[in-house]
Design an enzyme around this catalytic site. Sequence first.
Site, PDB file in Angstrom:
ATOM      1  N   HIS A   1       0.929  -0.956   0.053  1.00 32.61           N
ATOM      2  CA  HIS A   1      -0.195   0.019   0.251  1.00 32.61           C
ATOM      3  C   HIS A   1       0.955   1.130   0.012  1.00 32.61           C
ATOM      4  CE1 HIS A   1      -4.050  -1.604   1.025  1.00 32.61           C
ATOM      5  NE2 HIS A   1      -3.596  -2.455   1.030  1.00 32.61           N
TER       6      HIS A   1
ATOM      7  N   TYR B   1      -9.157   5.678   7.018  1.00 32.10           N
ATOM      8  CA  TYR B   1      -9.155   6.064   8.289  1.00 32.10           C
ATOM      9  C   TYR B   1     -10.171   7.220   8.446  1.00 32.10           C
ATOM     10  CZ  TYR B   1      -5.011   3.442   9.661  1.00 32.10           C
ATOM     11  OH  TYR B   1      -4.144   2.544   9.804  1.00 32.10           O
TER      12      TYR B   1
ATOM     13  N   PRO C   1      -4.387   0.782  18.632  1.00 33.45           N
ATOM     14  CA  PRO C   1      -4.113   0.031  17.555  1.00 33.45           C
ATOM     15  C   PRO C   1      -4.128   1.087  16.305  1.00 33.45           C
ATOM     16  CG  PRO C   1      -6.569  -0.226  17.929  1.00 33.45           C
ATOM     17  CD  PRO C   1      -5.945   0.422  19.317  1.00 33.45           C
TER      18      PRO C   1
ATOM     19  N   LYS D   1       1.019   0.334  14.817  1.00 31.72           N
ATOM     20  CA  LYS D   1       2.480   0.120  15.182  1.00 31.72           C
ATOM     21  C   LYS D   1       2.511  -1.194  16.106  1.00 31.72           C
ATOM     22  CE  LYS D   1       4.495   3.329  13.203  1.00 31.72           C
ATOM     23  NZ  LYS D   1       4.258   2.709  12.279  1.00 31.72           N
TER      24      LYS D   1
ATOM     25  N   TYR E   1       3.880   6.340   9.818  1.00 32.32           N
ATOM     26  CA  TYR E   1       3.242   5.218   9.489  1.00 32.32           C
ATOM     27  C   TYR E   1       4.122   4.299   8.733  1.00 32.32           C
ATOM     28  CZ  TYR E   1      -1.169   2.769   8.232  1.00 32.32           C
ATOM     29  OH  TYR E   1      -2.204   2.006   8.063  1.00 32.32           O
TER      30      TYR E   1
HETATM   31  C1  DHB Z   1      -5.431  -2.994  10.811  1.00 33.06           C
HETATM   32  C2  DHB Z   1      -5.404  -2.724  11.986  1.00 33.06           C
HETATM   33  C3  DHB Z   1      -4.993  -1.267  12.439  1.00 33.06           C
HETATM   34  O1  DHB Z   1      -4.892  -1.053  13.657  1.00 33.06           O
HETATM   35  C4  DHB Z   1      -4.634  -0.425  11.386  1.00 33.06           C
HETATM   36  O2  DHB Z   1      -4.255   0.952  11.915  1.00 33.06           O
HETATM   37  C5  DHB Z   1      -4.839  -0.546  10.135  1.00 33.06           C
HETATM   38  C6  DHB Z   1      -5.124  -1.910   9.715  1.00 33.06           C
HETATM   39  C7  DHB Z   1      -6.081  -4.357   9.887  1.00 33.06           C
HETATM   40  O3  DHB Z   1      -6.269  -4.979  10.905  1.00 33.06           O
HETATM   41  O4  DHB Z   1      -6.112  -4.392   8.762  1.00 33.06           O
END
Ligand code: DHB
Length: 394
Positions: free
Chosen positions: A75, A204, A293, A297, A385
């Site tokens: 990505h 997001y 999450p 990270k 990121y």
């Molecule tokens: C996923 C989980 C995340 O915490 C994130 O920031 C991006 C993707 C995932 O499970 O696909």
Amino acid sequence: MKTVRTRVAIIGAGPAGLMLAHLLSKADIESVVIDRRSRDEIETTIRAGILEQGTVELLESSGASTRVRTESTRHNGIELRFAGNGHRIDFDALVGRGVFLYPQHEVLKDLIAVRLAGGHDLRFGVTAERIEDAETARPRVITTESDGTQVAIEADFVVGADGSHSVSRAAVTGSHTGGYFREYPFAWFGVLCEAPPSAEELIYSNSPNGFALISQRSETIQRMYFQCDPETDAQAYTEEQLWEELQSRVPGTTLHEGPIFQRDVLRFRSFVSHELLRGRVALIGDAAHTVPPTGAKGMNLAIADVVLLDQALRALLLDDDTRLLDAFSEKALRRIWKAQHFSWWMTSMLHVAPGASEFDRRRQLGELRSVVESESGRRYLAEAYTGWPLESLT
Ligand code: DHB
């Protein structure tokens, strides 16, 4: 009590423990890895899916995974969506790097396979009760096997890679909880569904109804999350209600719906252990720190700890040189706090806190605009990121 002797005893067969064992084995340093879970539980538990480029390069160059390059999806950006518009953060253009969608349980399958193929010691269904003699040259892990037998694993060094409910932490900090932490007044409701992707890249989304993340797993399986109350019962929603919640939080996109075959509520918090090292015991991964999450990270930070501890243990165990171990905590903590900040920032910028005022809401939109309308803002997000460079202790 039966005693097993090894050079490094590793508690926890998650990404941190298994990757460390793998790197040590390449230097001919023998280890024993234990986990209270079964192999099947480890290989089937659904976790996050995003790997930083540096994580992928290490998995590949160390021989830990041959599939990560061929079976992952690269990505080159993400979309931040708010106030009715999507804004792409173009990682490739901003920092010349990307991230890879490759679920954590696939990483674990690879690491377990390579460990077993090499004939190395990996024990499932073994519970670590406590660590003794941490400050001596012979620390020991007292364990209980699934049939109740007690076994002491005696080592030159013990590593606690046993996750956020770590048993090892007590030997390092003096208590199970000893650390800096903050809680959040929300959680994520995660679903896995059978449907084609709704977007090419991750979205997001900050919406008045709360946060949502549209992620993927494959051409036919999708992963999505929406912000919920931490007390939410995952079974309380019908599938129709789940789709309504998700749809309402990504205005502007029509999600491709399909049967939801897994659902879970993920509570989250930020945590950093007061200490990472005591005598001959170190903490890595979620045992040392937990991040919310948002920004993915968690596993990447665990791998960055491993890179540093591997070097320190090679110096200690092969050359009797303690200098790198002495530098381990400080160096690891620099990245850990940067990642803590990034994860906290993404979380606070994108979620709607219960009871947020109209001022809070407008300030948040101002913050999002400051990021997407500034090349410097977008570049900071892209750097963090995709992952800061993996550093070495030397
Ligand atoms: C996923 C989980 C995340 O915490 C994130 O920031 C991006 C993707 C995932 O499970 O696909």
